[in-house]
Design a protein around this motif. Structure first.
Motif, mmCIF file in Angstrom:
data_model
loop_
_atom_site.group_PDB
_atom_site.id
_atom_site.type_symbol
_atom_site.label_atom_id
_atom_site.label_comp_id
_atom_site.label_asym_id
_atom_site.label_seq_id
_atom_site.Cartn_x
_atom_site.Cartn_y
_atom_site.Cartn_z
ATOM 1 N N ASP A 42 0.826 -1.209 0.000
ATOM 2 C CA ASP A 42 0.000 0.000 0.000
ATOM 3 C C ASP A 42 0.863 1.262 0.000
ATOM 4 O OD1 ASP A 42 -2.571 -1.261 -0.016
ATOM 5 O OD2 ASP A 42 -2.286 -1.743 2.099
ATOM 6 N N LEU A 43 1.936 1.247 0.779
ATOM 7 C CA LEU A 43 2.813 2.413 0.829
ATOM 8 C C LEU A 43 3.597 2.556 -0.470
ATOM 9 C CD1 LEU A 43 3.715 4.824 2.433
ATOM 10 C CD2 LEU A 43 5.401 3.384 3.596
ATOM 11 N N LYS A 44 4.017 1.440 -1.066
ATOM 12 C CA LYS A 44 4.706 1.504 -2.358
ATOM 13 C C LYS A 44 3.805 2.152 -3.407
ATOM 14 C CE LYS A 44 7.715 -2.512 -1.952
ATOM 15 N NZ LYS A 44 8.156 -3.751 -2.613
ATOM 16 N N ILE A 45 2.556 1.692 -3.469
ATOM 17 C CA ILE A 45 1.622 2.225 -4.460
ATOM 18 C C ILE A 45 1.402 3.715 -4.220
ATOM 19 C CG2 ILE A 45 -0.770 2.136 -5.293
ATOM 20 C CD1 ILE A 45 -0.634 -0.930 -4.593
ATOM 21 N N ARG A 46 1.251 4.106 -2.974
ATOM 22 C CA ARG A 46 1.055 5.525 -2.646
ATOM 23 C C ARG A 46 2.281 6.355 -3.057
ATOM 24 N NH1 ARG A 46 -2.482 8.195 0.350
ATOM 25 N NH2 ARG A 46 -1.886 10.183 1.213
ATOM 26 N N LYS A 47 3.488 5.852 -2.757
ATOM 27 C CA LYS A 47 4.704 6.600 -3.079
ATOM 28 C C LYS A 47 4.927 6.700 -4.584
ATOM 29 C CE LYS A 47 7.498 6.149 1.046
ATOM 30 N NZ LYS A 47 8.656 7.020 1.096
ATOM 31 N N VAL A 48 4.673 5.600 -5.305
ATOM 32 C CA VAL A 48 4.809 5.634 -6.761
ATOM 33 C C VAL A 48 3.780 6.591 -7.353
ATOM 34 C CG1 VAL A 48 4.507 4.284 -8.881
ATOM 35 C CG2 VAL A 48 5.887 3.366 -7.011
ATOM 36 N N LYS A 50 2.464 9.156 -5.946
ATOM 37 C CA LYS A 50 2.858 10.531 -5.594
ATOM 38 C C LYS A 50 3.864 11.075 -6.604
ATOM 39 C CE LYS A 50 2.846 13.614 -2.105
ATOM 40 N NZ LYS A 50 1.710 14.431 -1.831
ATOM 41 N N VAL A 51 4.774 10.224 -7.088
ATOM 42 C CA VAL A 51 5.743 10.659 -8.093
ATOM 43 C C VAL A 51 5.042 10.950 -9.420
ATOM 44 C CG1 VAL A 51 7.760 9.982 -9.451
ATOM 45 C CG2 VAL A 51 7.647 9.378 -7.031
ATOM 46 N N ILE A 52 4.110 10.095 -9.784
ATOM 47 C CA ILE A 52 3.424 10.215 -11.066
ATOM 48 C C ILE A 52 2.368 11.314 -11.027
ATOM 49 C CG2 ILE A 52 1.906 9.004 -12.695
ATOM 50 C CD1 ILE A 52 3.343 6.396 -11.757
ATOM 51 N N ASN A 53 1.661 11.415 -9.904
ATOM 52 C CA ASN A 53 0.531 12.337 -9.790
ATOM 53 C C ASN A 53 0.511 12.864 -8.361
ATOM 54 O OD1 ASN A 53 -1.974 13.501 -9.373
ATOM 55 N ND2 ASN A 53 -3.049 12.025 -10.628
ATOM 56 N N ALA A 54 1.135 14.005 -8.152
ATOM 57 C CA ALA A 54 1.311 14.546 -6.798
ATOM 58 C C ALA A 54 -0.006 14.723 -6.048
ATOM 59 C CB ALA A 54 2.055 15.867 -6.854
ATOM 60 N N GLY A 55 -1.108 14.855 -6.761
ATOM 61 C CA GLY A 55 -2.403 15.023 -6.114
ATOM 62 C C GLY A 55 -3.031 13.716 -5.674
ATOM 63 N N LEU A 56 -2.375 12.611 -5.982
ATOM 64 C CA LEU A 56 -2.852 11.269 -5.643
ATOM 65 C C LEU A 56 -4.229 10.971 -6.245
ATOM 66 C CD1 LEU A 56 -1.665 10.979 -1.927
ATOM 67 C CD2 LEU A 56 -0.570 10.028 -3.950
ATOM 68 N N ASP A 57 -4.507 11.573 -7.412
ATOM 69 C CA ASP A 57 -5.771 11.288 -8.094
ATOM 70 C C ASP A 57 -5.882 9.806 -8.397
ATOM 71 O OD1 ASP A 57 -6.304 13.965 -8.068
ATOM 72 O OD2 ASP A 57 -5.904 14.293 -10.185
ATOM 73 N N LYS A 58 -7.053 9.264 -8.179
ATOM 74 C CA LYS A 58 -7.369 7.868 -8.501
ATOM 75 C C LYS A 58 -6.504 6.863 -7.734
ATOM 76 C CE LYS A 58 -10.119 9.147 -11.955
ATOM 77 N NZ LYS A 58 -11.512 9.013 -12.020
ATOM 78 N N LEU A 59 -6.015 7.229 -6.553
ATOM 79 C CA LEU A 59 -5.167 6.326 -5.766
ATOM 80 C C LEU A 59 -5.879 5.009 -5.481
ATOM 81 C CD1 LEU A 59 -2.582 5.706 -4.208
ATOM 82 C CD2 LEU A 59 -3.584 6.864 -2.233
ATOM 83 N N ASN A 60 -7.147 5.050 -5.140
ATOM 84 C CA ASN A 60 -7.875 3.811 -4.835
ATOM 85 C C ASN A 60 -7.918 2.872 -6.032
ATOM 86 O OD1 ASN A 60 -8.336 4.598 -2.222
ATOM 87 N ND2 ASN A 60 -10.361 5.441 -2.650
ATOM 88 N N LEU A 61 -8.151 3.421 -7.218
ATOM 89 C CA LEU A 61 -8.151 2.593 -8.425
ATOM 90 C C LEU A 61 -6.766 2.016 -8.692
ATOM 91 C CD1 LEU A 61 -10.419 4.513 -10.959
ATOM 92 C CD2 LEU A 61 -10.801 2.267 -9.956
ATOM 93 N N ARG A 62 -5.734 2.849 -8.579
ATOM 94 C CA ARG A 62 -4.360 2.398 -8.812
ATOM 95 C C ARG A 62 -4.020 1.280 -7.823
ATOM 96 N NH1 ARG A 62 -0.409 5.058 -11.543
ATOM 97 N NH2 ARG A 62 -1.587 6.976 -11.387
#
Length: 82
Positions: A42-48, A50-62
């Motif tokens: 979960d933290l890896k996905i969040r950190k990756v 954040k690099v791609i999309n600083a606003g964390l848009d669509k984090l749940n889908l990703r």
């Protein structure tokens, strides 16, 4: 083929899509995050994200898609870690 001379290639050409994504991954050192064994998935996905999309848009889908893909890789191909 030069992507910078024809940026629309990244919308239609598979080679250009993979090449540009790979360049971004390498340029932003995303592999260091993805390979960090001290981080849970979960933290890896969040950190990756954040690099791609600083606003964390669509984090749940990703997060959902990433876990689904990891399951397929692990089940069908025996994982990807060496």
């Amino acid at each position: 083929m030069r992507i910078d001379a024809n940026p629309l290639l990244v919308e239609t050409d598979v080679y250009a899509i993979v090449a540009s994504g790979s360049w971004f991954w390498k340029d932003k050192h995303i592999g260091l995050i993805a390979d960090d064994s001290s981080l849970d998935i979960d933290l890896k996905i969040r950190k990756v994200t954040k690099v791609i999309n600083a606003g964390l848009d669509k984090l749940n889908l990703r997060n959902s898609y990433s876990k689904e893909i990891i399951e397929i890789i692990n089940t069908d191909f025996g994982g990807c870690a060496g």
